[in-house]
Motif scaffolding. Structure first.
Motif, PDB file in Angstrom:
ATOM      1  N   VAL A 106       0.839  -1.204   0.000  1.00 27.02           N
ATOM      2  CA  VAL A 106       0.000   0.000   0.000  1.00 27.02           C
ATOM      3  C   VAL A 106       0.875   1.256   0.000  1.00 27.02           C
ATOM      4  CG1 VAL A 106      -1.677   1.311   1.356  1.00 27.02           C
ATOM      5  CG2 VAL A 106      -2.010  -1.131   0.977  1.00 27.02           C
ATOM      6  N   THR A 107       1.957   1.235   0.749  1.00 28.34           N
ATOM      7  CA  THR A 107       2.871   2.380   0.743  1.00 28.34           C
ATOM      8  C   THR A 107       3.483   2.558  -0.640  1.00 28.34           C
ATOM      9  OG1 THR A 107       3.352   2.114   3.089  1.00 28.34           O
ATOM     10  CG2 THR A 107       4.959   3.348   1.793  1.00 28.34           C
ATOM     11  N   ARG A 108       3.877   1.469  -1.258  1.00 29.97           N
ATOM     12  CA  ARG A 108       4.450   1.519  -2.609  1.00 29.97           C
ATOM     13  C   ARG A 108       3.393   1.968  -3.613  1.00 29.97           C
ATOM     14  NH1 ARG A 108       7.752   2.891  -6.281  1.00 29.97           N
ATOM     15  NH2 ARG A 108       8.277   1.342  -7.848  1.00 29.97           N
ATOM     16  N   LEU A 109       2.170   1.498  -3.454  1.00 24.34           N
ATOM     17  CA  LEU A 109       1.074   1.908  -4.325  1.00 24.34           C
ATOM     18  C   LEU A 109       0.865   3.422  -4.240  1.00 24.34           C
ATOM     19  CD1 LEU A 109      -1.361   1.298  -6.161  1.00 24.34           C
ATOM     20  CD2 LEU A 109      -2.639   0.677  -4.092  1.00 24.34           C
ATOM     21  N   ALA A 110       0.862   3.946  -3.037  1.00 23.93           N
ATOM     22  CA  ALA A 110       0.720   5.396  -2.845  1.00 23.93           C
ATOM     23  C   ALA A 110       1.866   6.131  -3.535  1.00 23.93           C
ATOM     24  CB  ALA A 110       0.686   5.730  -1.356  1.00 23.93           C
ATOM     25  N   GLU A 111       3.060   5.606  -3.394  1.00 25.06           N
ATOM     26  CA  GLU A 111       4.228   6.216  -4.039  1.00 25.06           C
ATOM     27  C   GLU A 111       4.064   6.232  -5.558  1.00 25.06           C
ATOM     28  OE1 GLU A 111       8.304   4.151  -4.507  1.00 25.06           O
ATOM     29  OE2 GLU A 111       8.424   5.265  -2.630  1.00 25.06           O
ATOM     30  N   LEU A 112       3.637   5.119  -6.131  1.00 24.83           N
ATOM     31  CA  LEU A 112       3.461   5.027  -7.582  1.00 24.83           C
ATOM     32  C   LEU A 112       2.403   5.995  -8.091  1.00 24.83           C
ATOM     33  CD1 LEU A 112       3.590   1.137  -7.928  1.00 24.83           C
ATOM     34  CD2 LEU A 112       5.294   2.749  -8.818  1.00 24.83           C
ATOM     35  N   LEU A 113       1.367   6.210  -7.287  1.00 26.49           N
ATOM     36  CA  LEU A 113       0.268   7.095  -7.691  1.00 26.49           C
ATOM     37  C   LEU A 113       0.514   8.558  -7.339  1.00 26.49           C
ATOM     38  CD1 LEU A 113      -2.686   4.792  -6.631  1.00 26.49           C
ATOM     39  CD2 LEU A 113      -2.078   5.430  -8.979  1.00 26.49           C
ATOM     40  N   GLY A 114       1.553   8.811  -6.546  1.00 30.48           N
ATOM     41  CA  GLY A 114       1.810  10.179  -6.101  1.00 30.48           C
ATOM     42  C   GLY A 114       0.841  10.610  -5.017  1.00 30.48           C
ATOM     43  N   TRP A 115       0.286   9.625  -4.286  1.00 38.13           N
ATOM     44  CA  TRP A 115      -0.641   9.902  -3.198  1.00 38.13           C
ATOM     45  C   TRP A 115       0.110   9.848  -1.886  1.00 38.13           C
ATOM     46  CZ3 TRP A 115      -5.314   6.117  -4.327  1.00 38.13           C
ATOM     47  CH2 TRP A 115      -5.899   6.470  -5.554  1.00 38.13           C
ATOM     48  N   GLU A 116      -0.468  10.474  -0.872  1.00 40.62           N
ATOM     49  CA  GLU A 116       0.106  10.391   0.468  1.00 40.62           C
ATOM     50  C   GLU A 116      -0.216   9.011   1.036  1.00 40.62           C
ATOM     51  OE1 GLU A 116      -0.394  12.513   4.805  1.00 40.62           O
ATOM     52  OE2 GLU A 116      -0.833  13.691   3.008  1.00 40.62           O
ATOM     53  N   ALA A 117       0.815   8.362   1.571  1.00 40.59           N
ATOM     54  CA  ALA A 117       0.616   7.029   2.163  1.00 40.59           C
ATOM     55  C   ALA A 117      -0.232   7.150   3.424  1.00 40.59           C
ATOM     56  CB  ALA A 117       1.957   6.391   2.487  1.00 40.59           C
ATOM     57  N   PRO A 118      -1.124   6.193   3.647  1.00 43.53           N
ATOM     58  CA  PRO A 118      -1.938   6.254   4.872  1.00 43.53           C
ATOM     59  C   PRO A 118      -1.061   6.051   6.100  1.00 43.53           C
ATOM     60  CG  PRO A 118      -2.275   4.166   3.768  1.00 43.53           C
ATOM     61  CD  PRO A 118      -1.394   5.004   2.873  1.00 43.53           C
ATOM     62  N   SER A 119      -1.418   6.724   7.157  1.00 46.01           N
ATOM     63  CA  SER A 119      -0.658   6.554   8.399  1.00 46.01           C
ATOM     64  C   SER A 119      -1.037   5.229   9.038  1.00 46.01           C
ATOM     65  CB  SER A 119      -0.934   7.703   9.367  1.00 46.01           C
ATOM     66  OG  SER A 119      -2.318   7.764   9.650  1.00 46.01           O
ATOM     67  N   ALA A 120      -0.092   4.688   9.770  1.00 44.97           N
ATOM     68  CA  ALA A 120      -0.365   3.431  10.504  1.00 44.97           C
ATOM     69  C   ALA A 120      -1.130   3.786  11.746  1.00 44.97           C
ATOM     70  CB  ALA A 120       0.934   2.723  10.828  1.00 44.97           C
ATOM     71  N   ASP A 121      -2.425   3.477  11.755  1.00 48.03           N
ATOM     72  CA  ASP A 121      -3.276   3.826  12.917  1.00 48.03           C
ATOM     73  C   ASP A 121      -3.146   2.795  14.000  1.00 48.03           C
ATOM     74  OD1 ASP A 121      -4.191   6.111  11.665  1.00 48.03           O
ATOM     75  OD2 ASP A 121      -5.861   5.065  10.702  1.00 48.03           O
TER      76      ASP A 121
END
Length: 103
Positions: free
Chosen positions: A88-103
């Protein structure tokens, strides 16, 4: 050259398989490379699905990523929970989105 030498595993993924002392891997490097290839391929394949979901639902990017992570941590997933977080972190990186925080 052996094919395993051609795959460079990023430190962020290696950390998933590093002992708490940080001095050795908990799995053989060949297995870490195999798992990395699976997770990287999965992140790449999910880019279209995630961007389409965000467009169609109007959900914030962070919610789309959280839903992706929930699906990746569900029973029967091909990845371990820690790997799902990496995907998911890598997916966010690929899309240029902010990675979700670990809640």
């Amino acid at each position: 050259m052996d094919d395993y030498n051609q795959i460079e595993v990023p430190p962020s993924f290696l950390a998933l398989f590093t002992s708490p002392s940080g001095h050795r891997l908990t799995e053989p490097m060949s297995e870490v490379r195999r798992r990395y290839e699976l997770c990287e391929d999965l992140a790449q394949m999910l880019t279209d699905q995630a961007s389409t979901a965000a467009f169609k639902t109007g959900d914030p990017e962070r919610d789309v990523l959280r839903k992706m992570q929930a699906a990746l941590t569900a029973e029967g997933s091909p990845v371990a929970p820690a790997e799902a977080g990496w995907v998911v972190t890598r997916l966010a990186e690929l899309l240029g989105w902010e990675a979700p925080s670990a809640d």
